[in-house]
Design an enzyme around this catalytic site. Sequence first.
Site, PDB file in Angstrom:
ATOM      1  N   CYS A 140       0.859  -1.289   0.003  1.00 26.04           N
ATOM      2  CA  CYS A 140      -0.003   0.088  -0.116  1.00 26.04           C
ATOM      3  C   CYS A 140       0.942   1.410   0.167  1.00 26.04           C
ATOM      4  CB  CYS A 140      -0.907   0.017   1.196  1.00 26.04           C
ATOM      5  SG  CYS A 140      -0.138  -0.580   2.561  1.00 26.04           S
ATOM      6  N   GLY A 195     -33.816 -15.926 -33.735  1.00 25.87           N
ATOM      7  CA  GLY A 195     -34.392 -17.412 -33.372  1.00 25.87           C
ATOM      8  C   GLY A 195     -35.512 -17.435 -32.778  1.00 25.87           C
ATOM      9  N   SER A 196     -36.261 -18.555 -32.578  1.00 24.05           N
ATOM     10  CA  SER A 196     -37.400 -18.829 -31.558  1.00 24.05           C
ATOM     11  C   SER A 196     -37.200 -20.042 -30.874  1.00 24.05           C
ATOM     12  CB  SER A 196     -38.512 -18.765 -32.608  1.00 24.05           C
ATOM     13  OG  SER A 196     -38.284 -20.005 -33.594  1.00 24.05           O
ATOM     14  N   GLY A 197     -38.175 -19.818 -29.889  1.00 23.47           N
ATOM     15  CA  GLY A 197     -38.025 -21.201 -29.043  1.00 23.47           C
ATOM     16  C   GLY A 197     -39.266 -21.182 -28.022  1.00 23.47           C
ATOM     17  N   GLN A 198     -39.172 -22.046 -26.946  1.00 27.84           N
ATOM     18  CA  GLN A 198     -40.395 -22.230 -26.097  1.00 27.84           C
ATOM     19  C   GLN A 198     -41.085 -21.049 -25.846  1.00 27.84           C
ATOM     20  OE1 GLN A 198     -41.641 -24.968 -24.863  1.00 27.84           O
ATOM     21  NE2 GLN A 198     -42.844 -24.053 -23.216  1.00 27.84           N
ATOM     22  N   PHE A 199     -40.488 -19.841 -25.663  1.00 34.64           N
ATOM     23  CA  PHE A 199     -41.259 -18.625 -24.945  1.00 34.64           C
ATOM     24  C   PHE A 199     -41.725 -17.718 -26.037  1.00 34.64           C
ATOM     25  CE2 PHE A 199     -38.429 -20.229 -21.625  1.00 34.64           C
ATOM     26  CZ  PHE A 199     -39.353 -20.451 -20.630  1.00 34.64           C
ATOM     27  N   LYS A 212     -36.511 -10.626 -26.319  1.00 37.04           N
ATOM     28  CA  LYS A 212     -37.588 -11.955 -26.455  1.00 37.04           C
ATOM     29  C   LYS A 212     -38.859 -11.522 -26.241  1.00 37.04           C
ATOM     30  CE  LYS A 212     -35.421 -15.222 -23.833  1.00 37.04           C
ATOM     31  NZ  LYS A 212     -34.935 -16.251 -24.956  1.00 37.04           N
ATOM     32  N   ASP A 231     -32.990 -25.492 -16.359  1.00 34.81           N
ATOM     33  CA  ASP A 231     -32.980 -25.779 -17.664  1.00 34.81           C
ATOM     34  C   ASP A 231     -31.654 -25.647 -18.289  1.00 34.81           C
ATOM     35  OD1 ASP A 231     -33.686 -26.761 -20.328  1.00 34.81           O
ATOM     36  OD2 ASP A 231     -35.254 -25.116 -20.918  1.00 34.81           O
TER      37      ASP A 231
END
Length: 786
Positions: free
Chosen positions: A206, A533-537, A554, A647
């Site tokens: 220091c 992209g696209s997906g479950q939601f 999203k 997940d």
Amino acid sequence: MMGTKHRNSHVNGSIKSSSSLRSSSKSFQAKMDLMSERLYDVVKSGSMVKRAQNKKRFTPVNYKHRWFELTKRTFSYFDVENVERRRERGRIHLKGVRLVEEATVSGEGGDPFAPDGYPFQVGYCEISASANSHQLENGNGGGSGVGIEGQQSGRAVPQYTLYVIANSEKERSEWIRAIRQVCEDSNTPKSYRYHPGLWSGKKWSCCKGLSRTTFGCRAAAHWREANNNPSNGSSPAQNSTRSISPNSSTTNSQFSLQHNSSGSLGGGVGGGLGGGGSLGLGGGGGGGGSCTPTSLQPQSSLTTFKQSPTLLNGNGTLLDANMPGGIPTPGTPNSKAKDNSHFVKLVVALYPFKAIEGGDLSLEKNAEYEVIDDSQEHWWKVKDALGNVGYIPSNYVKPKALLGLERYEWYVGDMSRQRAESLLKQGDKEGCFVVRKSSTKGLYTLSLHTKVPQSHVKHYHIKQNARCEYYLSEKHCCETIPDLINYHRHNSGGLACRLKSSPCDRPVPPTAGLSHDKWEIHPMELMLMEELGSGQFGVVRRGKWRGSIDTAVKMMKEGTMSEDDFIEEAKVMTKLQHPNLVQLYGVCSKHRPIYIVTEYMKHGSLLNYLRRHEKTLIGNMGLLLDMCIQVSKGMTYLERHNYIHRDLAARNCLVGSENVVKVADFGLARYVLDDQYTSSGGTKFPIKWAPPEVLNYTRFSSKSDVWAYGVLMWEIFTCGKMPYGRLKNTEVVERVQRGIILEKPKSCAKEIYDVMKLCWSHGPEERPAFRVLMDQLALVAQTLTD
């Protein structure tokens, strides 16, 4: 005679048995007291990293995860495993604590082995557990003093510093406050000056002081005196100290002895601070003196505490613990020690930041700023050189005192060997280089791209000689790493070529939210672009917030999630921040469909990335292993903050620039309304990533994430193959319940597959924690690649 001897022997045996029973009883009582203390008296607890104290001179420095518990009497640390039966590794009795302050263990002059985190220090004297604590409270003298090794005059009383590394700025502040509060309530004496840095063996990191006993370079925080009574009209100093005249026969230096009002100095001072003297100093005379704990306090009300000793000279005079020869004579350099009681925290900007929201402040790279309020973890209020005040992202700056190599463009920190090679090969420039932390802890490595004899990357360990000089070739040594880099910019000096340039500017990290205290985003602030992209939601599109910050948006399908619950959770999730987590910026919740706005990752999902680049990745075991390690780091952070992903899979990890891999969509599965997603009979449920307890009882935990992580590792080393191939879900469930696991991928080393198998242990309690996996994989990487 024989009978007499026999009787005496019998009596002696009875005495020994009785003594043994009393000892056993005391031991049992001590254990019961400890158990009671832990069950009913714990003020605060948590997992942090502890630095070895090196009380023995030649023991190595190391850092270990420990479970810490603060009670009203002790600050203890335990093994982190076996929650129900943790083994205690050490404890500090709070009667002996002298200071609790933030610390600096890394950076220039610090410990290169130090892990990342937020360190603080606890300075203390050793106090024994039972009788000595009673002596402390009641001032009973005699013998060797209050559990601190009694010493003859002129010898040192050992004092120690425990360095602990917290996981966040907030956690560190909470621990410091909690320990101080307990110590205040106990009226423990304080130290008034300290060293925030480390003693390297040659100097303090220091203040660069060259003596271990150099006067503390910083004023410690003020602690209130719990036993002061302001109504009596006297000052705290009058209540808590007794001054000793510098002209008296007792001392040749100006100092005060802080003491408990119930104790008396007695023979401790009058007899030259003998065995019963304050802090148990001395060893011969003054047996009737007070054992009340004291701290040396110069009349400037400043003293220090570090691992240096408290001393007595040959006449029994107390000398300052951290100054050669005691308190400095007026007019000497040490007597002019600056009082830093109003300490100003300065930070340096590592990245530029443009303020868009009101209340924020723009940052200019390499400029200094004064911190006004750092009570929040991710956004600090600062003041610039012109006096402008506003909030800035805390991960864009570094405390000036801690700033080491981060200020240089060529330093890339924890970047792995494989990522460094990939980065340097992209530009294909002769002499392009980076400096990174080596896989060998505490060392640095220079990675250099050369075209001699053909295009490849060479790695050189930066070493130190006996004079602590840095070198790549022993003939060319420099005092610092920047000096060494500068030398080799002009001279190859044994390298394949001269150092010419670093690849590019460091990528700017995401902020925790788009502005201070902003998590709700208006849709009009977003410009939506191409679909990603696209997906479950729902659909994911690229976006720009206010035309400046790239985002991924999203767009949630209506009716697919519990929206109100998620919006509440989003407020908390924006504050989760780690280099290997996709940053949640906020949500658009005022209209339907809901938008979830996150950091943009240009290479998309890890699954697609693996499949696209299979030909180049399949033989690069080091780079694939590095991807696994990056995911483990992100999951370790979630584990520490008690977040369950639910997940985890390659499809839910994203890849950015410089082969950075980040975990995405953590916790989102909890808000799905589709019953099929949460039952083992449905096709949408990620059965191939689920452990037995989830398949049988839908029982999620951090250990179910560990199972899924093992499957993710398998995906990485097969470059995106489907686990269990074309087996139906019912067949997969049957195999998992029978204990049949995935086979070893062809490109996977046995050591890596062994880690996968640990993740697939049938019982959740048998699976390692993510922080253990992270360390194991780092060790494997070091063995296989460096």
